[in-house]
Structure formats: C-alpha cells, structure tokens
Enzyme design. Structure first.
Site, PDB file in Angstrom:
ATOM      1  N   GLU A 117       0.852  -1.185   0.000  1.00 32.34           N
ATOM      2  CA  GLU A 117       0.000   0.000   0.000  1.00 32.34           C
ATOM      3  C   GLU A 117       0.886   1.232   0.000  1.00 32.34           C
ATOM      4  O   GLU A 117       2.111   1.128   0.140  1.00 32.34           O
ATOM      5  CB  GLU A 117      -0.961  -0.005   1.207  1.00 32.34           C
ATOM      6  CG  GLU A 117      -2.089  -1.014   1.059  1.00 32.34           C
ATOM      7  CD  GLU A 117      -3.111  -0.964   2.184  1.00 32.34           C
ATOM      8  OE1 GLU A 117      -3.298   0.106   2.770  1.00 32.34           O
ATOM      9  OE2 GLU A 117      -3.715  -2.006   2.474  1.00 32.34           O
ATOM     10  N   HIS A 245      -8.677  10.016   3.153  1.00 34.77           N
ATOM     11  CA  HIS A 245      -8.335   8.891   2.268  1.00 34.77           C
ATOM     12  C   HIS A 245      -8.531   9.369   0.840  1.00 34.77           C
ATOM     13  O   HIS A 245      -9.536  10.008   0.527  1.00 34.77           O
ATOM     14  CB  HIS A 245      -9.232   7.683   2.556  1.00 34.77           C
ATOM     15  CG  HIS A 245      -8.686   6.411   2.008  1.00 34.77           C
ATOM     16  ND1 HIS A 245      -8.680   6.133   0.662  1.00 34.77           N
ATOM     17  CD2 HIS A 245      -8.090   5.357   2.611  1.00 34.77           C
ATOM     18  CE1 HIS A 245      -8.116   4.938   0.466  1.00 34.77           C
ATOM     19  NE2 HIS A 245      -7.742   4.456   1.642  1.00 34.77           N
ATOM     20  N   ARG A 292      -0.594   8.848   1.816  1.00 34.10           N
ATOM     21  CA  ARG A 292      -1.988   9.210   1.602  1.00 34.10           C
ATOM     22  C   ARG A 292      -2.262  10.709   1.485  1.00 34.10           C
ATOM     23  O   ARG A 292      -3.082  11.141   0.689  1.00 34.10           O
ATOM     24  CB  ARG A 292      -2.747   8.684   2.805  1.00 34.10           C
ATOM     25  CG  ARG A 292      -3.958   7.989   2.450  1.00 34.10           C
ATOM     26  CD  ARG A 292      -4.450   7.273   3.654  1.00 34.10           C
ATOM     27  NE  ARG A 292      -4.379   5.852   3.428  1.00 34.10           N
ATOM     28  CZ  ARG A 292      -4.748   4.958   4.316  1.00 34.10           C
ATOM     29  NH1 ARG A 292      -5.166   5.337   5.503  1.00 34.10           N
ATOM     30  NH2 ARG A 292      -4.679   3.686   4.036  1.00 34.10           N
ATOM     31  N   HIS A 354     -10.922  10.238   6.852  1.00 31.54           N
ATOM     32  CA  HIS A 354     -10.710   8.810   7.068  1.00 31.54           C
ATOM     33  C   HIS A 354     -10.197   8.465   8.465  1.00 31.54           C
ATOM     34  O   HIS A 354     -10.682   7.538   9.092  1.00 31.54           O
ATOM     35  CB  HIS A 354      -9.718   8.317   6.019  1.00 31.54           C
ATOM     36  CG  HIS A 354      -9.430   6.852   6.072  1.00 31.54           C
ATOM     37  ND1 HIS A 354     -10.409   5.899   5.902  1.00 31.54           N
ATOM     38  CD2 HIS A 354      -8.269   6.169   6.270  1.00 31.54           C
ATOM     39  CE1 HIS A 354      -9.863   4.686   5.982  1.00 31.54           C
ATOM     40  NE2 HIS A 354      -8.580   4.822   6.231  1.00 31.54           N
ATOM     41  N   ARG A 389      -0.763   9.201   8.791  1.00 30.59           N
ATOM     42  CA  ARG A 389      -0.586   7.776   9.102  1.00 30.59           C
ATOM     43  C   ARG A 389      -0.217   6.954   7.870  1.00 30.59           C
ATOM     44  O   ARG A 389      -0.806   7.129   6.796  1.00 30.59           O
ATOM     45  CB  ARG A 389      -1.889   7.231   9.709  1.00 30.59           C
ATOM     46  CG  ARG A 389      -1.839   5.762  10.024  1.00 30.59           C
ATOM     47  CD  ARG A 389      -3.068   5.326  10.786  1.00 30.59           C
ATOM     48  NE  ARG A 389      -4.277   5.405  10.002  1.00 30.59           N
ATOM     49  CZ  ARG A 389      -4.678   4.475   9.141  1.00 30.59           C
ATOM     50  NH1 ARG A 389      -3.934   3.391   8.929  1.00 30.59           N
ATOM     51  NH2 ARG A 389      -5.795   4.618   8.476  1.00 30.59           N
TER      52      ARG A 389
HETATM   53  C1  SIN Z   1      -7.510   1.075   3.009  1.00 31.19           C
HETATM   54  O1  SIN Z   1      -7.850  -0.076   2.827  1.00 31.19           O
HETATM   55  O2  SIN Z   1      -7.144   1.816   2.098  1.00 31.19           O
HETATM   56  C2  SIN Z   1      -7.571   1.640   4.384  1.00 31.19           C
HETATM   57  C3  SIN Z   1      -6.542   1.030   5.220  1.00 31.19           C
HETATM   58  C4  SIN Z   1      -6.054   2.004   6.241  1.00 31.19           C
HETATM   59  O3  SIN Z   1      -6.732   2.968   6.550  1.00 31.19           O
HETATM   60  O4  SIN Z   1      -4.934   1.841   6.697  1.00 31.19           O
END
Ligand code: SIN
Length: 542
Positions: A117, A245, A292, A354, A389
């Site tokens: 990610e 997000h 993010r 988020h 985060r």
């Molecule tokens: C996501 O699945 O993008 C959210 C996961 C997160 O907030 O760490």
C-alpha cells in the site's frame, strides 16, 4: 446501586478488544466492555478493508519504522514507532494468526500473502480479501466471549467519564490530580444512566470521521472519546491532523464507500476523467503509491484546478477480472450495485475524511494524562502516526497498544476503586421532552458541512476563523438543547460531535504550518505550484 468492575473498557473495536483480552488472561480482574452499538462487532475496525501490517520478505522492524517515519512527515515519535515496528508484526503472528486463526489470504502453497500500500517500501500487509477488519473483529469478539471474567454489554453509550475533580462529593477533591473512576453510561433501551465505577478505565471509542460530510467512517465515529476526555481535562494533541483517504466511491447513492488503497497496491492507477495519469507529477518517487496525504491533495488539486467532479481509478487494465472478483469481493459487489463493473471500467473516486492521527495523548502503555484513564486505538495519540498515518498501521497500533494497556493495568497494584459514597449517581436534570429529530439532523449536518468546507483538505486562516465562529454559536445551541431534552444516544453524539469538531478546528487554527494531513493554503501560497523542477512534494518530507 452503581455497577462495579475492576476495569471498564469503552468500545469494542480491535484496541478495546485487545485490551480486554489481555486483561482476561489475568483471571483476577473483572472486565466490563461496553459498546454503544447493538452488535458488538459494529465498530470502525469492522470497516477496515486493506489489512494489517506484518513482516514482508526482506523486511525488518527498522525498515518498517523508516516507512512510518517518512509518512509521518517529521512528526512521528521515534520511541512509539519503534514499539510498533518491533512488537507489532510478532503480535500479529502470535495472536491473530496462531492463536485466533484469523483467515488471512494465503497462496496455493499455504503461505500468507502480503500486499503493498501507499508509502510502504515492501509488500507487508496481511489481508482477508478486502474485509480484513471484519475478520479480525469477529475473531476477537468470539474469543472475548469465552472468558467468564469479561462481561460484554451492547447498547451502552458512555455519557461522561467520572473524575474526582468533576464528580466527587468532596469539594476538596479539586486539589487532587485528576483521577478517573469510571463513567456514566446510558443504557439505550431503558434510558437509565448507570454509574460504572472501575479501578481503571480504557477509552477505545475510535475516531471522529463523522464530523465531516464525507467520510469512510461508520456512524459511530463521532468523536465521543475525544470529547469525553476533553471535558475531563485530558491532554489532546495533534488534533489538526485528520487524514483524508484519497479514494472513496463517487457514485450517486453510494458515497462514503472506501475503495481500499490495496487497489493501487495491486496495480490500480489514477487518471483524470480525460485520461491523464497525474500522480508521477506530484510524487515521482512513489507515483500512485505515495503517502496518503500527498495522493489525497493531488486529487483535490486536480479536481479544483480542472473542475473535475472526481478522478478515475483504473484496476481493470492491470488485473484480470476473476482476480479482481476474488481479491476485492466487497468493493466489486458494492461498485456493481452502484452501476460500475470494476472488472471492465474505472472507478470514479474522491477523497474523504478517514482517520484521526491526533487524539488523547498517551505514553507507551496507553496511559493518558489522567490517572486511571487509558486510551487505545484511534481515540488516542501515541505519536506513531505523526502528521500522516502510514496505510494499514491503524489496526496494528490498536492491537499493540490495546495489548500493552492490558498488560500495564494487569501489572499495577496502585489502582483502587473509588468508594461509591464519594460519587453521586447521575443527576438527571434533563426533562422528559424528547429531542426534536429535525433539529438534531440539522445540527448534525451543519457541523459536517462546516468541517468539510472550512476544516477540510485545504485550510486557511479565514476559513478556520469562520468555522470557529460557527461552531461556537452552534455549541451554545446544542448544549442548551442537550440540557433541555431527554438524554439519548443521538443527543450525546451530537454534543460530542460539536465538541470534537471544535477541538480539531482550534488545533488547525493554531497551527499555521502545513505538514502532512494539515495543509494551510496560506502557509505556503501554493504548495504544488511552488515546487521547483528538482523538488517534488515527497522530497520535502523524507
Ligand atoms: C484502506 O484499505 O485503504 C484503508 C486502510 C487504512 O486505513 O490503513
């Protein structure tokens, strides 16, 4: 008569459940877990799609720590990051994989599969399809139910923390350090407010995304814990750092649905509606998988400058249809219901609130600045997340600090339960007049609009000052209304939302520097336009 217990845990997401579980293993302790939801698994945790950080191939705690620090934009607390990076992956393996048997995805040979990610330098995220939080939560709650010394009560909304200086019958208690003795808790069905007295109280109420008009968070994320802790006098830090997000579904009737960052981790790419890939321009080092805050602001910027109603996230060109259906069953089904077949077409997406990176300040054991009060999970600020985060560290932080708080409480022998004579029962000063649902709805929406428009992804002095004025006025209305009508979960939530919104806005107003998730347009006239050829946004922070 009060309800008496050794430890009161408020909230039953991953952090509260982990604390209770750890305490349950110390069989001397009676633990009462209360949740306002009518179903114990209903919490923020349940909606976490992406996964939980573990240890990837060629990975190390130092490497994980480095990624967390880079995402945190210079504001993460190194000692807290070290705790998470060292203890987290081991705890995931021991508790979630081996002890609870959470069914994380595996390859054909039975090895756990890790995804990537944003901001991660290696694939290290364990997942259960795209419903990881739900699988973890189910396993934790099922285990909690096996312990006779844990009582789990649903439909119980905490109204206020009980502290000696605010609630003691002894007026001289005001000179003592603030100590928490439990909470007043509303039983939603009967309307009775219980006095719950405990040696230690663990706040695990989750975040506050619902103070925003658009958010990935469920309806319970209304800032209850932050507001209660604030009223009790706990120190709250970093409240301006609300993470947005980058990708939630932008389809009529299906707004607020999260499109996991794992979609980009598996190859998905962001385009403008006219087909231009734009992330390399904003973060050449990471592209679509930048931290993010960078991706969210880049999308916001593209939407503002070009007037796009959304941008597009294309997975269909990068993954086969059957793989998409298998890897992202929830996202696939939800998008299909909204008329979008993600195996064949791109997903329209927009950013939404988020995660609350700030919160009630705690130490490495979850202790707050109030004696006897712990905070774990999103309501707390351990310092790990700094100003932004890193993806998939929230479940991990909840697990680690929940476990640590449980260990700390279990090891203490200096905690005592207050004598019930010292604390009066809840004084019901409200009338039996029910709250007018029209007013509750309107005030609720007003807070969300103020926060979205003035305290959102891009902030300025003028907008924040306006938000503070509006929120101050609204607070007077809501507080008056609160005192004049029958207490209910909705009313408690509305009052907490107003207070949490104010805490966030005031912190944002005070911090004139753009950093991580807190972006002030007036701090740097145009953060993107100012980038020279050799300097890109991500280079500033790492
Ligand atoms: C996501 O699945 O993008 C959210 C996961 C997160 O907030 O760490």
């Amino acid at each position: 008569m009060p309800i008496e217990t050794d430890v009161l845990v408020i909230g039953c997401g991953v952090a509260g459940a982990a604390a209770a579980l750890r305490l349950a293993q110390d069989r001397q302790r009676q633990v009462l877990v209360v949740t306002r939801a009518f179903h114990p698994e209903e919490s923020n945790t349940r909606y976490a799609q992406g996964g939980i950080v573990s240890r990837g191939v060629g990975d190390s705690s130092a490497r994980l720590a480095q990624d967390i620090l880079a995402a945190g934009a210079g504001l993460s607390l190194p000692s807290a990051v070290q705790i998470l990076a060292e203890e987290g992956p081991e705890l995931v393996q021991r508790l979630l994989v081996e002890e609870l048997g959470v069914p994380f995805d595996r390859d054909t040979e039975g090895h756990l599969t890790c995804t990537l990610e944003g901001g991660h330098s290696v694939p290290r995220i364990l997942h259960v399809g795209d419903a990881t939080g739900q699988a973890i939560e189910q396993a934790l709650v099922a285990r909690l139910r096996q312990y006779p010394n844990i009582t789990l009560r649903t439909g119980m909304t905490a109204v206020d923390l009980i502290t000696s200086s605010h609630h003691s019958r002894d007026p001289l208690a005001v000179y003592q350090p603030i100590t928490c003795h439990g909470a007043y808790v509303l039983e939603r069905e009967s309307g009775v407010v219980h006095r719950v007295l405990a040696q230690a109280t663990v706040l695990a109420t989750g975040g506050l995304g619902r103070i925003y008009r658009y958010t990935t968070n469920p309806e319970g994320a209304r800032g209850d814990g932050v507001a209660m802790a604030y009223r009790a006098g706990a120190r709250i830090v970093n409240a301006e750092f609300v993470q947005f997000h980058p990708t939630t579904l932008a389809a009529p009737g299906a707004e607020n649905f999260l499109i996991s960052e794992a979609v980009r981790g598996e190859g998905g790419r962001l385009y403008t509606p006219d087909g231009r890939h734009f992330m390399d321009q904003y973060a050449p080092r990471w592209g679509d998988l930048a931290p993010r805050d960078i991706v969210a602001r880049a999308i916001h910027r593209e939407m503002i400058v070009h007037g796009y109603p959304y941008v597009l996230l294309d997975l269909a060109s990068h993954m086969k249809a059957d793989q998409i259906r298998e890897r992202f069953p929830t996202i696939y089904a939800t998008c299909l219901r909204a008329g979008i077949d993600i195996t064949a077409e791109p997903i329209p997406v927009v950013p939404a609130a988020h995660y609350f990176c700030g919160g009630v300040l705690v130490d490495g054991w979850g202790r707050t600045t109030i004696e006897g009060l712990y905070a774990v999970g999103e309501v707390s600020c351990t310092g790990v997340h700094g100003a932004n985060r890193l993806a998939s560290t929230s479940l991990l932080e909840g697990l680690v600090w929940g476990d640590r708080a449980g260990r700390d409480i279990a090891a203490r022998n200096d905690l005592r339960r207050v004598n019930e004579q010292e604390i009066p029962p809840w004084e019901d000063v409200t009338t039996q007049t029910p709250a007018d649902p029209v007013l509750v709805y309107r005030d609720h929406r007003t807070i969300q609009h103020i926060m979205w428009l003035y305290v959102g992804l891009a902030r300025s002095t003028h907008r924040l000052a306006r938000a503070l004025r509006d929120l101050n006025h609204l607070w007077e209305e809501i507080d008056g209304f609160y005192r004049a009508t029958r207490l209910s979960d909705e009313l408690i939530g509305l009052r907490n939302m107003a207070q949490a919104a104010w805490v966030v806005t005031r912190a944002a107003w005070h911090n004139r520097q753009s950093r991580g998730a807190h972006y002030r347009e007036d701090a740097q006239a145009d953060q993107f336009a100012n980038l020279g050829e050799s300097q890109t946004l991500d280079e500033r922070w790492v």
